[in-house]
Write an enzyme that holds these catalytic residues in place. Sequence first.
Site, PDB file in Angstrom:
ATOM      1  N   GLY A  53       0.829  -1.197   0.000  1.00  0.00           N
ATOM      2  CA  GLY A  53       0.000   0.000   0.000  1.00  0.00           C
ATOM      3  C   GLY A  53       0.864   1.247   0.000  1.00  0.00           C
ATOM      4  CB  CYS A  54       0.229   4.686  -1.196  1.00  0.00           C
ATOM      5  SG  CYS A  54      -1.440   4.970  -0.555  1.00  0.00           S
TER       6      CYS A  54
END
Length: 303
Positions: free
Chosen positions: A119-120
Site C-alpha cells: 500500500g502507499c
Amino acid sequence: MTEMPKIFIDGEYGTTGLGIRQRLADLPIELCSVPIEHRHDIDKRLQMMAAVDLAVLCLPDEASREAVALVEMMESKRPRILDASTAFRTDPEWVYGFAELDPGQERKIAKADKVANPGCYSSGAIALLHPLVKAGIIPVDYPLTINAVSGYSGGGKKLIAVYEQEKNAPPFELYALDLNHKHLPEICHYCDLVQEPVFVPSVGNFAQGMIVSIPLHVNLLNGTVKQLKTCLKEHYFQRKNIVFVEDGLTRLPANQLAFTDRMELRVHSNNRNDQVILTASLDNLGKGASGAAIQNIKLMFGI
C-alpha cells in the site's frame, strides 16, 4: 531471439492499472488486453490469464480473491500473479513486494509466483519503521502515531471527480477516523509491532504526492538521533536507486515527489535532540502504487 514476457492487467482502466500500463510502454514486454466492453467477462479474463506469463490484478479485495481462486483452479499453465489490493499482503504464501524491506527481498520477489504489491501509506511507514524496530532502536510496544497526507488521486476515479469537477472540494480532510484503516495490518506485520499505531490519514487538494510522518520522543527510544539517521542510511545504502535517506528540513511540501517513483526518508530533530519526526515522501501513484508494481515486474522478469 528471446520471446518477450506477456502481461495482462486485470483492471487496467482504473487509476493504478492505467499507471502501470503507461510505465510498461518503456519495458521489453508484450501487453495483452481484454477489450473494455469485456472487462467484466470472467471467461474472457481467464482465457487471457491462461495465455500470459504474469497477471497484474488491479481489483478490489474481494474481486482479487475471486480471481486468484480461479487461477489456482486452472489445470493448464498458470500465470504468475502481482496483486495490487490489500487481500494478500500479510498472507505467508505471498511475497511482499517492498523490494527494500531487507537484503534478499529482491531475490524473493524475483523468484515468486505470487507477489503482493504494498500500500502507499504502508510503504512510507514500513520504510521508516522496519529498520529501526529491527535494530531495536524503536521498541515493538512504542505508542506510535502515524500521520499521513495523500493527493486525491489515491482515492480513485470517484474522489478524483470530486476534486476536479466540483468547486466545493475541501482543501484538506481527515478520514478513517474510526481508526481502522486497511493498511494497518501490513504496517504492524512487517514492523513486528505488538501495539497498533494510531494512524491518521488525510487527503489534500492536490493530485499526486504523499508524506508519511511519525513523531517520536527520543527518551522512549533505545538510541539517539544520530543512531536513527545512521540506521536508516546503513539499511538503504545498497538500495538507494529508489529509496534515498536525506537531511532533515524545516518545511516539506507534500507534492515534491509527485510524478516520480522515488522515495525520500528524513529524520527531523529539534535543537535539544529530544524529539524527532520521521518522514517519508513519495508519490502515492509512484512508489506508492504503479511505480512499485513496475519495480516488482522488472524483478520478476529480470529486466
